[in-house]
Motif scaffolding. Structure first.
Motif, PDB file in Angstrom:
ATOM      1  N   GLY A 221      46.040  41.138  40.361  1.00 45.91           N
ATOM      2  CA  GLY A 221      46.520  42.247  41.171  1.00 45.91           C
ATOM      3  C   GLY A 221      47.248  43.298  40.365  1.00 45.91           C
ATOM      4  N   ASP A 222      46.584  43.907  39.405  1.00 47.78           N
ATOM      5  CA  ASP A 222      47.206  44.845  38.481  1.00 47.78           C
ATOM      6  C   ASP A 222      46.301  46.066  38.357  1.00 47.78           C
ATOM      7  N   MET A 223      46.782  47.235  38.790  1.00 46.34           N
ATOM      8  CA  MET A 223      45.953  48.424  38.760  1.00 46.34           C
ATOM      9  C   MET A 223      45.658  48.906  37.339  1.00 46.34           C
ATOM     10  N   PHE A 224      46.474  48.549  36.356  1.00 47.90           N
ATOM     11  CA  PHE A 224      46.128  48.864  34.976  1.00 47.90           C
ATOM     12  C   PHE A 224      44.853  48.108  34.597  1.00 47.90           C
ATOM     13  N   ASP A 225      44.804  46.851  34.974  1.00 44.58           N
ATOM     14  CA  ASP A 225      43.633  46.024  34.720  1.00 44.58           C
ATOM     15  C   ASP A 225      42.422  46.577  35.470  1.00 44.58           C
ATOM     16  N   VAL A 226      42.642  47.026  36.695  1.00 47.00           N
ATOM     17  CA  VAL A 226      41.563  47.585  37.506  1.00 47.00           C
ATOM     18  C   VAL A 226      40.989  48.844  36.860  1.00 47.00           C
ATOM     19  N   MET A 227      41.862  49.732  36.376  1.00 50.06           N
ATOM     20  CA  MET A 227      41.373  50.941  35.709  1.00 50.06           C
ATOM     21  C   MET A 227      40.497  50.600  34.514  1.00 50.06           C
ATOM     22  N   ARG A 228      40.978  49.695  33.678  1.00 50.04           N
ATOM     23  CA  ARG A 228      40.229  49.321  32.480  1.00 50.04           C
ATOM     24  C   ARG A 228      38.872  48.726  32.848  1.00 50.04           C
ATOM     25  N   PHE A 229      38.894  47.804  33.795  1.00 49.96           N
ATOM     26  CA  PHE A 229      37.653  47.123  34.148  1.00 49.96           C
ATOM     27  C   PHE A 229      36.661  48.098  34.776  1.00 49.96           C
ATOM     28  N   ALA A 230      37.133  48.933  35.693  1.00 54.92           N
ATOM     29  CA  ALA A 230      36.245  49.888  36.360  1.00 54.92           C
ATOM     30  C   ALA A 230      35.628  50.857  35.358  1.00 54.92           C
ATOM     31  N   LEU A 231      36.439  51.337  34.422  1.00 54.36           N
ATOM     32  CA  LEU A 231      35.954  52.275  33.409  1.00 54.36           C
ATOM     33  C   LEU A 231      34.898  51.630  32.525  1.00 54.36           C
ATOM     34  N   ARG A 232      35.185  50.440  32.038  1.00 53.35           N
ATOM     35  CA  ARG A 232      34.257  49.776  31.120  1.00 53.35           C
ATOM     36  C   ARG A 232      32.991  49.315  31.833  1.00 53.35           C
ATOM     37  N   ALA A 233      33.135  48.868  33.078  1.00 52.47           N
ATOM     38  CA  ALA A 233      31.953  48.469  33.833  1.00 52.47           C
ATOM     39  C   ALA A 233      31.030  49.657  34.043  1.00 52.47           C
ATOM     40  N   GLN A 234      31.603  50.825  34.379  1.00 48.92           N
ATOM     41  CA  GLN A 234      30.768  52.002  34.594  1.00 48.92           C
ATOM     42  C   GLN A 234      30.087  52.437  33.312  1.00 48.92           C
ATOM     43  N   ARG A 235      30.825  52.418  32.215  1.00 53.48           N
ATOM     44  CA  ARG A 235      30.208  52.777  30.942  1.00 53.48           C
ATOM     45  C   ARG A 235      29.089  51.805  30.585  1.00 53.48           C
ATOM     46  N   LEU A 236      29.267  50.516  30.861  1.00 50.43           N
ATOM     47  CA  LEU A 236      28.239  49.519  30.554  1.00 50.43           C
ATOM     48  C   LEU A 236      26.948  49.826  31.304  1.00 50.43           C
ATOM     49  N   PHE A 237      27.059  50.049  32.620  1.00 53.68           N
ATOM     50  CA  PHE A 237      25.857  50.340  33.405  1.00 53.68           C
ATOM     51  C   PHE A 237      25.219  51.659  32.960  1.00 53.68           C
ATOM     52  N   ASP A 238      26.046  52.662  32.678  1.00 58.43           N
ATOM     53  CA  ASP A 238      25.515  53.948  32.221  1.00 58.43           C
ATOM     54  C   ASP A 238      24.825  53.810  30.866  1.00 58.43           C
ATOM     55  N   ASN A 239      25.428  53.056  29.952  1.00 65.52           N
ATOM     56  CA  ASN A 239      24.832  52.864  28.629  1.00 65.52           C
ATOM     57  C   ASN A 239      23.490  52.139  28.736  1.00 65.52           C
ATOM     58  N   GLN A 240      23.441  51.136  29.610  1.00 62.52           N
ATOM     59  CA  GLN A 240      22.180  50.414  29.795  1.00 62.52           C
ATOM     60  C   GLN A 240      21.095  51.356  30.320  1.00 62.52           C
ATOM     61  N   ALA A 241      21.458  52.230  31.258  1.00 64.16           N
ATOM     62  CA  ALA A 241      20.494  53.180  31.814  1.00 64.16           C
ATOM     63  C   ALA A 241      20.012  54.156  30.742  1.00 64.16           C
TER      64      ALA A 241
END
Length: 469
Positions: A311-331
């Motif tokens: 339950g940590d929004m710092f963790d949420v920001m990091r994860f959301a950012l990296r997850a989006q970059r991962l999917f975008d990079n794969q595309a």
């Protein structure tokens, strides 16, 4: 009114008109920001020296089930329908109002401690008005700013009773709350409706719930995935066609929603909140932050359930950012492979014995992730006129982050320091509506030992004879 002056801070305002200040001051009068400038000469009842700290808007958590706090770490290895079967249908019915109260209270306090000043508290285990009142009591006691999402339970269907999907939101309860405790829209705790929506209710129930919310001028929010087994097969296309979809609606998740339906959602002004850490725990489909952005919407992010995520929004920001970059990079790589440019890149740009990447630029910038967790989340909750940026006239919801810890001391850019390196323990000071609720790294809570004992007792009682343990 009390006057508080914050001095010498590195200010990230998130307001384009104000920008960032390498060193600046903030004057707070009462519950509002009065002035932001490189230097403010003003009398104050209290002065806070923010030297060596980053000052920014309080983080906003646009979707959390704080009533579940007592059962953190229970579902880290769940899969499939385990959450629904064992949490909602087995454990949730065991909750007494006092369990809802202590879970909500400690959950809200934990959010404050980690730099969150506002939550959208999605309370969907309120089997009775007493459960609802217990949750609201806890929110007021915690001191957090909250949009209280009044939800409904999802029990196992009993013989002779309708399935929960056929039961409209309780009119009497919404009327009671809207006319009494949560009658206004400018208080610390305000009201929303956490409805079943097109995935979990029939079209008849959807119609009634959306119309009820508009009767009382309330934001609605729904859990939505967009999978083929949803109850309203046309989803938001159907609701939009009936004039029910608009800026007064928020949907959470939506990973499987088709592009044409998502375009309808964005074009009608509804907001979309992604909880990437929880979504990718159970699913492989891309979180909607990038797709919403590409369609001209404003991505929103949140924690969701602490049963299976931190339950940590710092963790949420990091994860959301990296997850989006991962999917975008794969595309990007798939497109390059399809048109042959990937092999050409490898031939021309990667000499033998060296590394290299075909990704020439990141798809999402770091500041965008911070926007998701501040201004965009405020927009999703229809609170951006009050919070989300450090702007004169807005509520004085802000946090001070220390930069002298070993993991922070050499971070060069303040935005990257916040998004990539900061954690809850770095939050030195938290103000909500001008009131200090965390100071010098310590949450201002006189009864913490009592609350901790209550939470532990609640967890023990709820888990007695738990089939998953």
């Amino acid at each position: 009114m009390k006057r508080t002056l914050i001095t010498n801070g590195c200010i990230i305002s998130m307001d384009p008109a104000i920008g960032d200040l390498a060193t600046g001051d903030i004057l707070i009068v009462g519950d509002r920001i009065a002035e932001i400038a490189p230097r403010i000469d003003a009398k104050a009842d209290e002065t806070i020296d923010a030297g060596g700290q980053i000052v920014l808007p309080g983080l906003i958590n646009a979707h959390i089930h704080s009533w579940q706090t007592a059962l953190r770490g229970l579902g880290g290895d769940w899969a499939g329908s385990d959450y629904f079967n064992f949490f909602h249908q087995t454990l949730a019915p065991r909750y007494a109002p006092e369990d809802t109260y202590i879970g909500t209270l400690v959950g809200a306090l934990a959010q404050i401690d980690a730099g969150v000043t506002t939550i959208f508290d999605w309370c969907h285990n309120n089997a009775t008005p007493a459960h609802t009142d217990a949750a609201i009591d806890a929110l007021f006691e915690s001191g957090i700013r909250a949009l209280f999402g009044h939800g409904t339970v999802k029990p196992k269907q009993k013989p002779g009773e309708p399935h929960f999907s056929q039961v409209p939101h309780p009119v009497a309860e919404i009327a009671r709350l809207r006319k009494q405790r949560l009658s206004g829209d400018d208080g610390l705790v305000t009201l929303a409706m956490a409805i079943l929506g097109p995935d979990y209710s029939t079209i008849e129930v959807c119609r009634q719930d959306f119309r009820l919310a508009r009767e009382f001028d309330l934001l609605t929010s729904a859990h939505v995935w967009g999978r083929p087994n949803r109850l309203v097969s046309g989803g938001y296309r159907t609701l939009a066609g009936e004039g029910l979809l608009g800026e007064d609606h928020n949907l959470v998740h939506g990973n499987y929603i088709a592009d044409d339906e998502l375009k309808v959602i964005v074009d009608h002004g509804a907001s979309v909140t992604s909880t990437a850490a929880v979504e990718l725990h159970f699913h492989v489909s891309e979180p909607l932050t990038g797709r919403v952005k590409r369609m001209g919407g404003f991505p929103s992010i949140a924690i969701d359930s602490e049963v299976a995520a931190r339950g940590d929004m710092f963790d949420v920001m990091r994860f959301a950012l990296r997850a989006q970059r991962l999917f975008d990079n794969q595309a990007t790589v798939k497109r390059m492979e399809a048109d042959g440019s990937a092999s050409e890149f490898a031939r021309r740009n990667q000499p033998v014995g060296t590394g290299g990447s075909p990704i020439s630029q990141v798809s999402v910038k770091t500041r965008e992730a911070l926007e998701w967790a501040t201004l965009n989340n405020a927009k999703a909750m229809r609170l951006d006129h009050r919070i989300g940026t450090l702007t004169p006239g807005k509520q004085a919801d802000l946090i001070l982050i220390r930069t002298d810890r070993p993991h922070m001391v050499s971070a060069q850019d303040p935005v990257q320091a916040v998004v990539y390196y900061a954690q809850g323990s770095d939050v030195d000071t938290v103000l909500i509506g001008g009131r200090i609720v965390k100071r010098d790294g310590h949450l201002l809570c006189d009864r913490w030992d009592q609350h901790k004992a209550q939470l532990q007792a609640s967890a023990k009682r709820l888990l007695d004879h738990d089939p998953m343990r």
